[in-house]
Design a protein around this motif. Structure first.
Motif, PDB file in Angstrom:
ATOM      1  N   ILE A 295      71.495 -57.604  20.174  1.00 24.01           N
ATOM      2  CA  ILE A 295      70.783 -58.854  21.032  1.00 24.01           C
ATOM      3  C   ILE A 295      69.349 -58.411  20.822  1.00 24.01           C
ATOM      4  CG2 ILE A 295      70.459 -59.572  23.254  1.00 24.01           C
ATOM      5  CD1 ILE A 295      73.222 -59.011  23.897  1.00 24.01           C
ATOM      6  N   LYS A 296      68.785 -57.295  20.826  1.00 30.84           N
ATOM      7  CA  LYS A 296      67.353 -57.322  20.994  1.00 30.84           C
ATOM      8  C   LYS A 296      66.656 -57.451  19.608  1.00 30.84           C
ATOM      9  CE  LYS A 296      66.893 -52.971  22.328  1.00 30.84           C
ATOM     10  NZ  LYS A 296      66.357 -51.530  22.403  1.00 30.84           N
ATOM     11  N   THR A 297      67.587 -57.157  18.447  1.00 27.70           N
ATOM     12  CA  THR A 297      67.244 -57.558  17.084  1.00 27.70           C
ATOM     13  C   THR A 297      67.632 -58.892  16.627  1.00 27.70           C
ATOM     14  OG1 THR A 297      69.050 -56.244  16.323  1.00 27.70           O
ATOM     15  CG2 THR A 297      66.840 -55.064  16.666  1.00 27.70           C
ATOM     16  N   VAL A 298      68.219 -59.680  17.263  1.00 29.05           N
ATOM     17  CA  VAL A 298      69.108 -60.752  16.944  1.00 29.05           C
ATOM     18  C   VAL A 298      69.834 -60.613  15.834  1.00 29.05           C
ATOM     19  CG1 VAL A 298      68.740 -63.316  16.691  1.00 29.05           C
ATOM     20  CG2 VAL A 298      66.941 -61.894  17.605  1.00 29.05           C
ATOM     21  N   ASP A 299      70.567 -59.735  15.763  1.00 19.34           N
ATOM     22  CA  ASP A 299      71.661 -59.207  14.625  1.00 19.34           C
ATOM     23  C   ASP A 299      72.899 -59.944  14.632  1.00 19.34           C
ATOM     24  OD1 ASP A 299      72.905 -58.220  12.447  1.00 19.34           O
ATOM     25  OD2 ASP A 299      71.960 -55.997  13.084  1.00 19.34           O
ATOM     26  N   THR A 300      72.852 -61.253  14.457  1.00 20.83           N
ATOM     27  CA  THR A 300      73.929 -62.151  14.494  1.00 20.83           C
ATOM     28  C   THR A 300      75.531 -61.529  14.324  1.00 20.83           C
ATOM     29  OG1 THR A 300      72.596 -64.062  14.385  1.00 20.83           O
ATOM     30  CG2 THR A 300      75.024 -64.439  14.260  1.00 20.83           C
ATOM     31  N   PRO A 301      75.476 -60.891  13.055  1.00 23.64           N
ATOM     32  CA  PRO A 301      76.941 -60.433  12.748  1.00 23.64           C
ATOM     33  C   PRO A 301      77.613 -59.214  13.579  1.00 23.64           C
ATOM     34  CG  PRO A 301      75.553 -60.313  10.594  1.00 23.64           C
ATOM     35  CD  PRO A 301      74.373 -60.872  11.876  1.00 23.64           C
ATOM     36  N   VAL A 302      76.523 -58.596  14.062  1.00 25.83           N
ATOM     37  CA  VAL A 302      77.097 -57.581  15.251  1.00 25.83           C
ATOM     38  C   VAL A 302      77.485 -58.224  16.482  1.00 25.83           C
ATOM     39  CG1 VAL A 302      76.435 -55.512  16.340  1.00 25.83           C
ATOM     40  CG2 VAL A 302      75.783 -55.787  13.997  1.00 25.83           C
ATOM     41  N   ILE A 303      76.622 -59.140  17.006  1.00 25.46           N
ATOM     42  CA  ILE A 303      77.097 -59.841  18.186  1.00 25.46           C
ATOM     43  C   ILE A 303      78.417 -60.539  18.109  1.00 25.46           C
ATOM     44  CG2 ILE A 303      76.249 -61.713  19.661  1.00 25.46           C
ATOM     45  CD1 ILE A 303      73.314 -61.137  18.773  1.00 25.46           C
ATOM     46  N   ILE A 304      78.424 -61.174  16.873  1.00 28.09           N
ATOM     47  CA  ILE A 304      79.522 -61.774  16.754  1.00 28.09           C
ATOM     48  C   ILE A 304      80.880 -61.035  16.634  1.00 28.09           C
ATOM     49  CG2 ILE A 304      81.145 -63.416  15.227  1.00 28.09           C
ATOM     50  CD1 ILE A 304      78.612 -64.812  14.526  1.00 28.09           C
ATOM     51  N   ALA A 305      80.729 -59.959  15.999  1.00 24.21           N
ATOM     52  CA  ALA A 305      81.894 -58.954  15.818  1.00 24.21           C
ATOM     53  C   ALA A 305      82.408 -58.444  17.170  1.00 24.21           C
ATOM     54  CB  ALA A 305      81.496 -58.075  14.788  1.00 24.21           C
TER      55      ALA A 305
END
Length: 335
Positions: A295-305
């Motif tokens: 969330i801090k780095t706006v890492d979309t693939p990790v957030i979704i997973a």
């Protein structure tokens, strides 16, 4: 019960599909409104259009629909669902690390944390509620009721920070200076996670996380026990001359746990949210910390997973809780 299990599994699949679409749509909408996140890789440095296009293609963020606000990007959604379900592939994060590999490393740590949370709920929540009901109007009853009220009144993140400061730093420094850094107290009273002593350093964060949902479980256990203690089947059991312990555990407590088990399912959702804060503050490398960093780095693939797997776990736990009803109360039949 077989038909009920099949029906609940089908409902779970449909619910999961809806959750995944909403998650996909919200993350897509965030990109459409805020701009493509690949631009954050370069900061304030100027970048050519060719390099920017290559970076977008590398992370599958080059679809034209991502520039149209409100577009659900069904093509991306279908591809994501196919990768997730058919290949178990969540792709790579923005640091080129395999997302599934990161999750497989984080899940055991989070399961350790939640095992401690569950023990806290059962050992302290249900036990305290039962004890308060059996000692209604006495000191222990008032102590439990006041304690649960104070627990609800303190915000979770504030309690985490206070415990980390008082227990992890102040008591921790005292224990390490007095008994040594490798002593049991010196390890338990640490302000952050230590992989070498995983269980010991997870003990304090697990207890604090368990406190998030313990107030409701304790209160409901007490209320349910008081209600069943006045029931006809309990009076009949006492009239038959059964031992008080058997009457309390087999006849009263077993029936009182039905609403408590339901609340535990809802408390799990609260604990999943609390795990993100807990693991972030204590630097625990679990699912919550993974989501916290993403969330801090706006890492979309990790957030979704992480959200997808958390949704699956939550729905499976709720299915298990529904099935436990029949175990706790033989009168319930799902046919």
């Amino acid at each position: 019960m077989g038909r009920y299990v099949i029906r609940r599994l089908l409902q779970t699949v449909v619910t999961f599909g809806v959750v995944m679409f909403l998650l996909h749509y919200l993350t897509t909408l965030a990109i459409q409104i805020n701009g493509n996140p690949v631009r954050t890789f370069f900061g304030d440095k100027p970048v050519s259009d060719s390099v920017l296009a290559a970076t977008k293609a590398k992370f599958n963020l080059d679809d034209p629909c991502l520039t149209r606000v409100g577009d659900p990007c069904m093509g991306i959604f279908q591809k994501r669902m196919g990768d997730w379900f058919l290949r178990g592939d969540f792709g790579t994060n923005f640091k080129q690390v395999d997302v599934m590999e990161s999750i497989l490393k984080a899940i055991p740590v989070t399961l350790q944390l939640f095992l401690i949370v569950t023990i806290v709920w059962i050992l302290f929540g249900i036990t305290a509620g039962t004890w308060a009901a059996l000692r209604r109007g006495k000191f222990i009853d008032y102590f439990v009721r006041i304690g649960t009220t104070l627990t609800v009144a303190v915000p979770g993140f504030l309690l985490l920070l206070i415990v980390q400061k008082v227990v992890g730093v102040l008591l921790g420094n005292w224990a390490r200076d007095t008994f040594g850094r490798e002593s049991v107290l010196g390890i338990i009273f640490q302000p952050s996670y230590n992989a070498k002593y995983a269980w010991l350093t997870l003990l304090i964060p697990g207890i604090v996380l368990g406190v998030f949902g313990i107030a409701g479980i304790t209160r409901l256990s007490r209320t349910s026990m008081l209600e069943n203690l006045r029931s006809d089947f309990v009076r009949t059991a006492k009239a038959k001359g059964l031992k008080p312990t058997r009457v309390t555990i087999v006849h009263t407590l077993r029936n009182s746990l039905i609403p408590v088990v339901t609340l535990i399912g809802f408390s799990l959702a609260e604990a999943l949210g609390g795990a993100l804060i807990t693991e972030g503050i204590y630097n625990i490398p679990g699912m919550g910390k993974l989501a916290y960093d993403a969330i801090k780095t706006v890492d979309t693939p990790v957030i979704i997973a992480v959200t997808a797997i958390s949704a699956i776990i939550y729905m499976l736990v709720n299915l298990l809780i529904d099935l436990l009803y029949a175990v706790l109360d033989p009168r319930i039949r799902y046919e």
